[in-house]
Write a protein that holds these residues in place. Structure first.
Motif, mmCIF file in Angstrom:
data_model
loop_
_atom_site.group_PDB
_atom_site.id
_atom_site.type_symbol
_atom_site.label_atom_id
_atom_site.label_comp_id
_atom_site.label_asym_id
_atom_site.label_seq_id
_atom_site.Cartn_x
_atom_site.Cartn_y
_atom_site.Cartn_z
ATOM 1 N N PRO A 273 41.889 34.219 41.370
ATOM 2 C CA PRO A 273 42.283 34.005 39.968
ATOM 3 C C PRO A 273 41.535 32.854 39.308
ATOM 4 O O PRO A 273 41.210 32.923 38.112
ATOM 5 C CB PRO A 273 43.785 33.705 40.064
ATOM 6 N N GLU A 276 37.996 33.984 38.504
ATOM 7 C CA GLU A 276 37.996 34.854 37.323
ATOM 8 C C GLU A 276 38.102 34.043 36.036
ATOM 9 O O GLU A 276 37.505 34.396 35.008
ATOM 10 C CB GLU A 276 39.148 35.848 37.406
ATOM 11 N N ASP A 277 38.839 32.934 36.095
ATOM 12 C CA ASP A 277 39.006 32.084 34.911
ATOM 13 C C ASP A 277 37.832 31.140 34.686
ATOM 14 O O ASP A 277 37.818 30.381 33.717
ATOM 15 C CB ASP A 277 40.297 31.259 35.037
ATOM 16 N N ALA A 329 43.318 39.528 39.585
ATOM 17 C CA ALA A 329 41.981 38.954 39.734
ATOM 18 C C ALA A 329 41.181 39.628 40.838
ATOM 19 O O ALA A 329 40.052 39.223 41.119
ATOM 20 C CB ALA A 329 42.103 37.456 40.021
#
Length: 378
Positions: A273, A276-277, A329
């Motif tokens: 996650p 992905e961010d 994600a």
């Protein structure tokens, strides 16, 4: 405390008749995983279960496939469940709880004659327990699906679980245990386990206590016992902060600039996650790591045995594994013909030897005892 999640069917299914739902359940193939255990013939059988875990032939109404299946597990699986409901029209009622709580609830209920759960999904050592096996039905799906796994997982399962144990479970999920580091606070990439022990990271490594036994198991794959013991001793001497938090809390600390390295965290939930961010972290890329293996089993007294088997088959099917991999994600797939849903994690593990952690309770106890003796764990 357990959490119950109700995965509602899509709106176009809510008004469907029982007959149309049964038709949907009967004609969907569940990807490449095969057909229903009864040949996908959903006419004329009730959802009752015999004492030996087999589906009885009694007919109580015109519908034969239940529109609900009850899942007990230590993790929610919306990637599977949402796709399963859309494919079949069968609603998943998911009851999840941390660690072994869902397993304890399942066993307590079954021993008291309260048969609520259809399926149980947890880590491998749960399914190899002599006190739990009697509550599982014979589903005999290992031989049917063994070819979808990597050879190292097949070898591990067949060398660890006997034929009876394999007949009552099927591996359906996996997750790599890895480490992550701050790209903004380190001078160069970390590409070995030894890189974590550099003096520059003193007092700046965080590690969840409950994964340390798994990490010790991983270290023993390519280290001698003496080398693994020394590694853990050095890790403790580095001033590593061991805490009983969720693994994602340690990657959050990296992003917040509170630490440099997170050791022993789950790739799909604690690293992917943040990647992905676009957070300033990256996975450590040693030459080997390990992955948990979580099988699923059907209760011997499942209220909805056909729907339960259908869920198991969907979770191992190519369609189900792709839905799970692409959820959130990105997650690891246990099938060898489905890629990890997170490209950066997939690239990180592509050159690693990944050892499946399919372990017995006795092995787990030994590595827990060893990890506890080497680390200042509370």
């Amino acid at each position: 405390m357990s959490q119950r999640e109700h995965y509602n069917r899509r709106s176009y299914l809510k008004g469907a008749t029982v007959a149309s739902i049964a038709a949907l359940a009967g004609c969907s193939g569940g990807g490449n995983g095969g057909t229903d255990g009864d040949g996908a013939d959903t006419s004329g059988d009730s959802e009752s279960s015999g004492g030996d875990g087999t589906v009885t032939g009694e007919t109580t109404s015109s519908n034969s496939m239940a529109d609900t299946v009850v899942y007990y597990g230590s993790a929610s699986r919306p990637g599977f469940f949402e796709a399963f409901e859309e494919e079949t029209g069968i609603t998943v009622n998911a009851v999840t709880a941390p660690g072994y709580q869902s397993v304890s609830r399942f066993q307590t209920e079954e021993s008291n004659g309260n048969h609520s759960a259809d399926v149980l999904n947890s880590v491998s050592q749960v399914f190899l327990r002599d006190d739990l096996l009697p509550y599982f039905a014979e589903i005999d799906m290992w031989e049917q699906y063994r070819d979808v796994y990597s050879q190292n997982l097949v070898d591990k399962v067949e060398s660890t679980a006997n034929e009876t144990e394999r007949s009552k479970m099927l591996p359906v999920t996996t997750n790599n245990y890895m480490a992550a580091y701050s790209t903004s606070r380190t001078d160069s990439p970390l590409d070995s386990w030894d890189d974590i022990l550099q003096s520059q990271f003193e007092d700046n490594v965080g590690a969840p206590t409950f994964t340390m036994s798994s990490m010790y198991w991983i270290m023993r794959r390519e280290m001698s016992e003496e080398e693994a013991d020394q590694y853990f001793t050095d890790l403790a001497d580095l001033g590593t902060q061991f805490a009983g938090q969720s693994t994602s809390a340690f990657t959050e600390a990296i992003v917040a600039g509170q630490s440099d390295v997170a050791f022993g965290v789950a790739a799909s939930t604690a690293i992917a996650p943040f990647l992905e961010d676009g957070a300033p972290i990256a996975p450590v890329t040693p030459s080997w790591t390990g992955s948990t293996v979580s099988p699923i089993a059907v209760s011997k007294n499942a209220p909805h045995p056909k729907a339960a088997r259908r869920l198991v088959e969907f979770m191992i099917s190519k369609q189900g594994q792709e839905a799970n991999a692409n959820h959130g994600a990105g997650r690891a797939a246990i099938r060898s013909d489905v890629s990890h849903g997170n490209e950066q994690i997939r690239e990180a593990v592509s050159d690693m030897d990944v050892y499946p952690m399919f372990v017995t309770p006795a092995t787990k106890s030994r590595v827990i005892e060893k990890a506890n003796s080497l680390l200042p764990l509370s």
